[in-house]
Each structure stands twice: as C-alpha cells, then as structure tokens.
Motif scaffolding. Structure first.
Motif, short mmCIF file in Angstrom:
data_model
loop_
_atom_site.label_atom_id
_atom_site.label_comp_id
_atom_site.label_asym_id
_atom_site.label_seq_id
_atom_site.Cartn_x
_atom_site.Cartn_y
_atom_site.Cartn_z
N VAL A 139 17.99 35.03 44.40
CA VAL A 139 19.26 35.54 44.92
C VAL A 139 19.71 34.55 45.97
CG1 VAL A 139 20.44 37.38 46.18
CG2 VAL A 139 18.69 37.96 44.47
N ILE A 140 20.95 34.08 45.84
CA ILE A 140 21.47 33.04 46.70
C ILE A 140 22.72 33.55 47.38
CG2 ILE A 140 22.49 30.71 46.72
CD1 ILE A 140 20.68 30.43 44.02
N THR A 141 22.77 33.46 48.69
CA THR A 141 23.98 33.84 49.41
C THR A 141 24.35 32.74 50.39
OG1 THR A 141 25.10 35.59 50.67
CG2 THR A 141 22.77 35.21 51.18
N VAL A 142 25.56 32.24 50.26
CA VAL A 142 26.00 31.08 51.04
C VAL A 142 27.18 31.46 51.93
CG1 VAL A 142 26.84 28.71 50.95
CG2 VAL A 142 25.22 29.52 49.22
N GLN A 143 26.97 31.40 53.22
CA GLN A 143 27.99 31.67 54.24
C GLN A 143 28.49 33.11 54.20
OE1 GLN A 143 31.00 28.68 53.60
NE2 GLN A 143 29.72 27.01 54.35
N ASN A 144 27.62 34.01 53.76
CA ASN A 144 28.05 35.41 53.66
C ASN A 144 27.08 36.43 54.24
OD1 ASN A 144 30.66 35.45 52.14
ND2 ASN A 144 29.46 34.33 50.64
N TYR A 145 25.88 36.01 54.61
CA TYR A 145 24.95 37.01 55.14
C TYR A 145 25.53 37.70 56.37
CZ TYR A 145 20.69 39.28 56.76
OH TYR A 145 19.78 40.23 57.16
N HIS A 146 26.21 36.93 57.21
CA HIS A 146 26.78 37.52 58.44
C HIS A 146 27.75 38.65 58.14
CE1 HIS A 146 29.96 34.59 57.40
NE2 HIS A 146 30.77 35.49 57.95
N LEU A 157 23.55 48.31 56.93
CA LEU A 157 23.84 47.68 55.63
C LEU A 157 22.94 46.49 55.36
CD1 LEU A 157 25.54 47.49 53.06
CD2 LEU A 157 27.15 46.04 54.33
N ALA A 158 22.75 45.62 56.33
CA ALA A 158 21.91 44.43 56.09
C ALA A 158 20.50 44.83 55.69
CB ALA A 158 21.89 43.54 57.34
N ALA A 159 19.94 45.81 56.36
CA ALA A 159 18.59 46.27 56.04
C ALA A 159 18.53 46.80 54.61
CB ALA A 159 18.14 47.34 57.03
N LYS A 160 19.54 47.53 54.19
CA LYS A 160 19.55 48.08 52.83
C LYS A 160 19.74 47.00 51.79
CE LYS A 160 20.96 52.81 53.92
NZ LYS A 160 21.99 53.87 53.73
N ILE A 161 20.58 46.02 52.07
CA ILE A 161 20.78 44.92 51.13
C ILE A 161 19.50 44.10 51.00
CG2 ILE A 161 21.99 42.74 50.76
CD1 ILE A 161 23.67 45.16 50.05
N ASN A 162 18.85 43.81 52.12
CA ASN A 162 17.60 43.05 52.07
C ASN A 162 16.54 43.78 51.26
OD1 ASN A 162 18.60 40.93 53.62
ND2 ASN A 162 17.97 41.88 55.55
N ALA A 163 16.48 45.09 51.42
CA ALA A 163 15.51 45.89 50.66
C ALA A 163 15.85 45.86 49.16
CB ALA A 163 15.50 47.33 51.18
N GLU A 164 17.13 45.90 48.84
CA GLU A 164 17.54 45.86 47.44
C GLU A 164 17.24 44.50 46.81
OE1 GLU A 164 18.99 46.68 43.72
OE2 GLU A 164 18.38 48.03 45.33
N ASP A 187 23.75 37.91 70.18
CA ASP A 187 23.52 39.17 69.49
C ASP A 187 24.59 39.32 68.41
OD1 ASP A 187 25.86 40.03 70.74
OD2 ASP A 187 24.79 41.07 72.33
N LEU A 188 24.62 40.48 67.77
CA LEU A 188 25.51 40.65 66.63
C LEU A 188 26.99 40.74 67.03
CD1 LEU A 188 23.36 43.10 64.49
CD2 LEU A 188 23.82 40.68 64.05
N SER A 189 27.26 40.74 68.32
CA SER A 189 28.66 40.76 68.76
C SER A 189 29.39 39.46 68.40
CB SER A 189 28.75 41.01 70.27
OG SER A 189 28.16 39.94 71.00
N ALA A 190 28.63 38.41 68.05
CA ALA A 190 29.25 37.13 67.67
C ALA A 190 29.76 37.16 66.23
CB ALA A 190 28.25 35.99 67.84
N VAL A 191 29.35 38.14 65.44
CA VAL A 191 29.66 38.11 64.02
C VAL A 191 31.15 38.32 63.77
CG1 VAL A 191 29.31 39.26 61.81
CG2 VAL A 191 27.36 38.79 63.30
N ASP A 192 31.71 39.41 64.28
CA ASP A 192 33.10 39.71 63.96
C ASP A 192 34.10 38.68 64.47
OD1 ASP A 192 34.45 41.87 62.45
OD2 ASP A 192 32.84 43.09 63.28
N PRO A 193 34.01 38.24 65.72
CA PRO A 193 35.03 37.28 66.15
C PRO A 193 34.84 35.87 65.59
CG PRO A 193 33.47 37.68 67.93
CD PRO A 193 33.15 38.66 66.84
#
Length: 250
Positions: A139-146, A157-164, A187-193
C-alpha cells in the motif's frame, strides 16, 4: 539525482541503520514503468523532482503484484504502478469519496486512469469505514497521510486506516508513506494550516498498528524548505522537504 547526493543519502541512511536504494538498485520493471511512453507529458515533467523509481523501489513492487495507490490524486503513481506490476498484477486506485466531493476533478481523474489501464481497479469508498482488498503486497500513499488528520475527519481516523492497511497486507507486505515534513516536534495542529506532519508522529502511529519500520530514504529531502509555509505556496510547491518511510507487516 547527482552521484554526490546519492552518496550523501546512502551515508545518512547507513548512519540511521536503515536503507535507501540507489539508482542502480532500482529493479528493471520500475525503470521500464517510468520510461513508459504512454505516460502523460505532464507526469514525466515531474519525474526529476519526484524520483518515482527510487521511491517505489522501497515498496518491493514486482510483476504480478497486488498493490493499492492510496489516495491517487491525478494518478501520477497509479500509472507507474500499473506498468510495474504488468498485465498479471492489479493496482487498486483509491480516490476517497470525501476527496471527490471536495474537488470534483478527482472523479474524472480516476476514471481516466481506469480507462487507460486494464489492470487498474477503482475504489471510491469513504475513508470512514474503509475496507481494502485483502492479500495485498503493498500500500503506497504519497503526500496524503497527513490528510487523515484534517479537522473534518474523526480524531481516530488515522489509527483505523493504519489498522485496515495492516489487516489487508500479506505478511511481509509494505506500507510506504511519503509526506511533507512539518517542523520537528510539531503537534497535529500543523496539519490543517500547512498540510505537513511530523515524521515522529507518523512513525509512532503506524508502528502502533503493528508495523515495523524497515527503511527510510532521503531521496526527497530539501534542506532549503523552512517547513513553515503551506505546501501549496508558490515559493515551495513541488519542492517541499519530504520523508519516505517503509513499514513492513511482520
């Protein structure tokens, strides 16, 4: 990539105790896939910056393989993967329903790739409750894990996707994650902006699902990226500092 930068990347990788394939280590099926004349000119124009053969070499993509391109965008890597696995292989091109709803162009992008490549199967399920095919090689994900941490999505969601992904891979299967560096310790506050994520966060989350970190590569590093601008900013778009992590299902 120059010989000097390749040596530098390999030296750092050895210091870290992980591996990074040199150009000479790229298998023939990937070299041929990148050279495929059927690829659009808009894709091949991006190869010098994206180093697709060296990136995908970490995923052990072989003829006859069964792989998922997780969130395909315009299908850049889907096309290469299709040629790399060949007519006996299968590429599942996943374009989440949420992404198609957000940007309508993603629907036709997916349809165009599926129409052009007989071994590509489309997937458009929602990220929430995703059920990937089983028995996958990679499984390959490029520039989309964030994106799994964007505010509209559930916090887990990330935990569930990783488990899947873990469930769906064969033992020894590869989960390859490429993404934009956030500032160290963010921290994850950098993701959205910014659409960036701290490499340490990715390692921790993916390993929590049962994966083992097998390798990381510096092929896409750019020390000139201050990691403070949104990745779509014209000053840095297409040349962000990126990490490549290879996780393996034991």
């Amino acid at each position: 990539m120059t010989s000097r930068s390749m040596i530098s990347a390999l030296t750092v990788a050895l210091m870290l105790g992980v591996s990074a394939p040199s150009f000479a280590q790229v298998p023939a099926n990937l070299t041929a896939a990148v050279a495929d004349p059927a690829r659009p000119a808009a894709d091949t124009a991006r190869d010098a910056a994206r180093h697709p053969a060296q990136v995908l070499a970490l995923a052990n993509v072989k003829p006859g393989g069964k792989v998922v391109d997780f969130i395909i965008g315009g299908g850049y890597f889907t096309r290469i993967l299709s040629a790399a696995v060949g007519p006996t292989g299968t590429v599942y091109a996943y374009q989440p329903a949420e992404f198609i709803k957000f940007q309508a162009k993603y629907g036709p992008d997916l349809e165009a790739v599926v129409a052009a490549y007989k071994n590509v199967t489309p997937l458009t399920d929602s990220l929430v409750g995703l059920d990937l095919p089983d028995g996958l090689d990679a499984v390959i994900t490029v520039q989309n894990y964030h994106d799994l941490h964007l505010k509209p999505f559930p916090a887990d969601l990330a935990a569930k996707i990783n488990a899947e992904v873990f469930k769906s891979l064969k033992p020894g299967g590869v989960f390859l994650v490429v993404d934009h560096y956030a500032a160290e310790g963010s921290d994850l506050s950098a993701v959205d902006p910014l659409h960036r994520i701290d490499i340490a966060v990715v390692k921790s989350e993916v390993e929590a699902a049962g994966f083992k970190l097998a390798a990381e590569s510096r092929v896409l590093r750019n020390p000139d990226d201050p990691r403070t601008a949104i990745v779509f900013d014209p000053s840095i778009r297409g040349k962000t500092d990126q990490f490549i992590l290879k996780f393996v299902k034991p």
